[in-house]
Design an enzyme around this catalytic site. Sequence first.
Site, PDB file in Angstrom:
ATOM      1  N   SER A 137       0.845  -1.198   0.000  1.00 28.26           N
ATOM      2  CA  SER A 137       0.000   0.000   0.000  1.00 28.26           C
ATOM      3  C   SER A 137       0.877   1.243   0.000  1.00 28.26           C
ATOM      4  O   SER A 137       2.003   1.235   0.535  1.00 28.26           O
ATOM      5  CB  SER A 137      -0.895   0.020   1.241  1.00 28.26           C
ATOM      6  N   TYR A 147      -1.213  -0.106  10.291  1.00 27.61           N
ATOM      7  CA  TYR A 147      -1.366  -0.485   8.882  1.00 27.61           C
ATOM      8  C   TYR A 147      -0.186   0.032   8.061  1.00 27.61           C
ATOM      9  O   TYR A 147       0.355  -0.679   7.220  1.00 27.61           O
ATOM     10  CB  TYR A 147      -2.684   0.051   8.333  1.00 27.61           C
TER      11      TYR A 147
END
Length: 255
Positions: A137, A147
């Site tokens: 990501s 994350y």
Amino acid sequence: MAVALITGGTSGIGAAFARALAARGFDLVLVARDEQRLAAEAARYRAGGRRVETLSADLSVRADVARVAARLADSADPVVLLVNNAGFSVGARLLDADTAPHDRAMEVMIRAVLVLSGAAARAMRTRGRGDIINVSSTAGFITMGAYSAIKAWVTTYTESLAVELHGSAVRVLALCPGWVHTEFHVRGGVSVSGIPRALWVDADTLVADALRDLTRGRVISVPTLRYKALIFLARHGPRAGIRSVSRRISGGRER
């Protein structure tokens, strides 16, 4: 016929990979937790003439990861392309006393990637060919909690794996998408109301770009010129500025 194994292959970016690879003539091994959804997706691809195998697996459970790894190591029906896509948003804060959400996230998005990529890479190197795509990501280039930290690991791990595989015919790619039109954000309870329209990417376009970058021998794929420019700034700009931007994005989400 070439076989591709996709984790999280029934929704979001994983489903987009399944569509693209089936259209290119791949047979599929779809890995996901939802057996009913697996069956529905498999039936759809079989109706189009593809051979589809399903593996119901929760990648936070190590025994399930071992089953998927065993499939990747199977030389009788070899997997020539692995897409490690399974993942989810992590809402827990780094300061939270309860680390269970972090533990599960690391099992699925770090340990499973490590185990499955390793199993695939060993089998592919022995056979003399193969491809591995790890879905990372753009969040890994900024500083927005667990994350971001996890996806930074995925990108660096993929680059490191490419170093170990140098000289072989096994290619690896870290796909680093930004905001993608999927159900990912809704399922994770992430607010997207303030995200500019220009930052959204279509999942099928994302996958097409990733597969093109793979054939070009690239190790990191960042979709669209907009995100390439933003990530260039994130990688080369002052870290204090990145932390400031990350605080603003995080604050907007909380509001």
